[in-house]
Design a protein around this motif. Structure first.
Motif, PDB file in Angstrom:
ATOM      1  N   MET A 127      55.677  22.775  48.184  1.00  0.00           N
ATOM      2  CA  MET A 127      55.925  23.656  47.060  1.00  0.00           C
ATOM      3  C   MET A 127      56.166  25.084  47.565  1.00  0.00           C
ATOM      4  N   ALA A 128      56.790  25.892  46.723  1.00  0.00           N
ATOM      5  CA  ALA A 128      57.129  27.264  47.082  1.00  0.00           C
ATOM      6  C   ALA A 128      56.116  28.260  46.519  1.00  0.00           C
ATOM      7  N   ASP A 129      54.848  27.862  46.399  1.00  0.00           N
ATOM      8  CA  ASP A 129      53.836  28.717  45.783  1.00  0.00           C
ATOM      9  C   ASP A 129      53.150  29.652  46.766  1.00  0.00           C
ATOM     10  N   ALA A 130      53.507  29.606  48.029  1.00  0.00           N
ATOM     11  CA  ALA A 130      52.837  30.436  49.033  1.00  0.00           C
ATOM     12  C   ALA A 130      52.978  31.911  48.683  1.00  0.00           C
ATOM     13  N   GLY A 131      51.880  32.621  48.696  1.00  0.00           N
ATOM     14  CA  GLY A 131      51.882  34.045  48.406  1.00  0.00           C
ATOM     15  C   GLY A 131      51.903  34.384  46.936  1.00  0.00           C
ATOM     16  N   ARG A 132      51.961  33.375  46.083  1.00  0.00           N
ATOM     17  CA  ARG A 132      52.007  33.608  44.641  1.00  0.00           C
ATOM     18  C   ARG A 132      50.600  33.688  44.077  1.00  0.00           C
ATOM     19  N   LYS A 133      50.444  34.424  42.997  1.00  0.00           N
ATOM     20  CA  LYS A 133      49.165  34.511  42.296  1.00  0.00           C
ATOM     21  C   LYS A 133      48.999  33.259  41.445  1.00  0.00           C
ATOM     22  N   ASP A 134      47.819  32.666  41.519  1.00  0.00           N
ATOM     23  CA  ASP A 134      47.582  31.549  40.620  1.00  0.00           C
ATOM     24  C   ASP A 134      47.059  32.078  39.287  1.00  0.00           C
ATOM     25  N   PHE A 135      47.000  31.204  38.305  1.00  0.00           N
ATOM     26  CA  PHE A 135      46.630  31.605  36.952  1.00  0.00           C
ATOM     27  C   PHE A 135      45.233  32.217  36.905  1.00  0.00           C
ATOM     28  N   SER A 136      44.296  31.663  37.660  1.00  0.00           N
ATOM     29  CA  SER A 136      42.921  32.184  37.620  1.00  0.00           C
ATOM     30  C   SER A 136      42.858  33.613  38.173  1.00  0.00           C
ATOM     31  N   THR A 137      43.665  33.917  39.178  1.00  0.00           N
ATOM     32  CA  THR A 137      43.709  35.286  39.714  1.00  0.00           C
ATOM     33  C   THR A 137      44.276  36.240  38.677  1.00  0.00           C
ATOM     34  N   LYS A 138      45.364  35.836  38.024  1.00  0.00           N
ATOM     35  CA  LYS A 138      45.970  36.669  36.990  1.00  0.00           C
ATOM     36  C   LYS A 138      44.987  36.913  35.845  1.00  0.00           C
ATOM     37  N   LEU A 139      44.283  35.862  35.450  1.00  0.00           N
ATOM     38  CA  LEU A 139      43.309  35.980  34.371  1.00  0.00           C
ATOM     39  C   LEU A 139      42.180  36.915  34.761  1.00  0.00           C
ATOM     40  N   SER A 140      41.676  36.756  35.976  1.00  0.00           N
ATOM     41  CA  SER A 140      40.596  37.608  36.464  1.00  0.00           C
ATOM     42  C   SER A 140      41.023  39.074  36.481  1.00  0.00           C
ATOM     43  N   GLU A 141      42.227  39.350  36.932  1.00  0.00           N
ATOM     44  CA  GLU A 141      42.733  40.722  36.957  1.00  0.00           C
ATOM     45  C   GLU A 141      42.890  41.275  35.550  1.00  0.00           C
ATOM     46  N   ALA A 142      43.327  40.422  34.628  1.00  0.00           N
ATOM     47  CA  ALA A 142      43.571  40.871  33.261  1.00  0.00           C
ATOM     48  C   ALA A 142      42.276  41.208  32.516  1.00  0.00           C
ATOM     49  N   VAL A 143      41.216  40.465  32.784  1.00  0.00           N
ATOM     50  CA  VAL A 143      39.967  40.690  32.044  1.00  0.00           C
ATOM     51  C   VAL A 143      39.081  41.751  32.686  1.00  0.00           C
ATOM     52  N   THR A 144      39.383  42.158  33.904  1.00  0.00           N
ATOM     53  CA  THR A 144      38.603  43.209  34.552  1.00  0.00           C
ATOM     54  C   THR A 144      39.080  44.558  34.022  1.00  0.00           C
ATOM     55  N   PRO A 145      38.185  45.342  33.421  1.00  0.00           N
ATOM     56  CA  PRO A 145      38.589  46.646  32.882  1.00  0.00           C
ATOM     57  C   PRO A 145      39.166  47.554  33.978  1.00  0.00           C
ATOM     58  N   GLU A 146      40.169  48.318  33.627  1.00  0.00           N
ATOM     59  CA  GLU A 146      40.805  49.227  34.581  1.00  0.00           C
ATOM     60  C   GLU A 146      39.781  50.203  35.167  1.00  0.00           C
ATOM     61  N   SER A 147      38.801  50.578  34.359  1.00  0.00           N
ATOM     62  CA  SER A 147      37.798  51.543  34.823  1.00  0.00           C
ATOM     63  C   SER A 147      36.931  50.990  35.947  1.00  0.00           C
ATOM     64  N   GLN A 148      36.919  49.654  36.102  1.00  0.00           N
ATOM     65  CA  GLN A 148      36.118  49.034  37.151  1.00  0.00           C
ATOM     66  C   GLN A 148      36.940  48.712  38.397  1.00  0.00           C
ATOM     67  N   LYS A 149      38.213  49.080  38.378  1.00  0.00           N
ATOM     68  CA  LYS A 149      39.081  48.794  39.517  1.00  0.00           C
ATOM     69  C   LYS A 149      39.259  50.063  40.342  1.00  0.00           C
ATOM     70  N   SER A 150      39.260  49.890  41.648  1.00  0.00           N
ATOM     71  CA  SER A 150      39.514  51.028  42.533  1.00  0.00           C
ATOM     72  C   SER A 150      41.013  51.317  42.538  1.00  0.00           C
ATOM     73  N   THR A 151      41.381  52.464  43.048  1.00  0.00           N
ATOM     74  CA  THR A 151      42.797  52.801  43.178  1.00  0.00           C
ATOM     75  C   THR A 151      43.496  51.764  44.047  1.00  0.00           C
ATOM     76  N   TYR A 152      42.826  51.338  45.105  1.00  0.00           N
ATOM     77  CA  TYR A 152      43.392  50.309  45.991  1.00  0.00           C
ATOM     78  C   TYR A 152      43.669  49.037  45.197  1.00  0.00           C
ATOM     79  N   ASP A 153      42.696  48.603  44.366  1.00  0.00           N
ATOM     80  CA  ASP A 153      42.880  47.381  43.574  1.00  0.00           C
ATOM     81  C   ASP A 153      44.075  47.516  42.624  1.00  0.00           C
ATOM     82  N   LYS A 154      44.215  48.674  41.996  1.00  0.00           N
ATOM     83  CA  LYS A 154      45.306  48.885  41.046  1.00  0.00           C
ATOM     84  C   LYS A 154      46.666  48.845  41.756  1.00  0.00           C
ATOM     85  N   VAL A 155      46.738  49.505  42.914  1.00  0.00           N
ATOM     86  CA  VAL A 155      47.991  49.509  43.680  1.00  0.00           C
ATOM     87  C   VAL A 155      48.318  48.100  44.166  1.00  0.00           C
ATOM     88  N   LYS A 156      47.298  47.409  44.660  1.00  0.00           N
ATOM     89  CA  LYS A 156      47.490  46.043  45.158  1.00  0.00           C
ATOM     90  C   LYS A 156      47.972  45.129  44.024  1.00  0.00           C
TER      91      LYS A 156
END
Length: 117
Positions: A1-30
């Protein structure tokens, strides 16, 4: 499959539910960088070369993006319409004020003219 390097659904969900105020600048840029890569990979990789989970995740993301774009377009349309109504109201108030001023001025001039007779 061509999924290498792609975000899986659980990662996207985790990022979406984490409040921006709890993310570092590095996390936001990444997240921004990996989101951009993920969207590009989604667009250029045919569904038949993706895992089932990645295909579903890509379709959910596309539906989200389309809905967001539609809401933003509708909001712009409503905003423009409200602005048009506001401008029309301002014009009507201005015209009414001019009319009242003209009536009052005319009445005053008429009274002064009659007083001079």
């Amino acid at each position: 499959m061509a999924d290498a390097g792609r975000k899986d659904f659980s990662t996207k969900l985790s990022e979406a539910v984490t409040p921006e105020s709890q993310k570092s600048t590095y996390d936001k840029v990444k997240e921004g960088a990996t989101d951009a890569y993920d969207k590009a990979a989604s667009a250029v990789t045919p569904d038949n070369q993706k895992s089932f989970g990645q295909t579903v995740s890509d379709h959910v993301q596309k539906g989200h993006d389309d809905a967001k774009a539609s809401v933003e377009a509708d909001a712009k349309t409503w905003s423009e319409s409200a602005n048009d109504v506001l401008e029309s109201g301002k014009k009507a108030v201005s015209e009414a004020a001019e009319y009242v001023t003209g009536v009052v001025t005319g009445a005053k001039e008429g009274a002064e003219h009659e007083a001079k007779k």
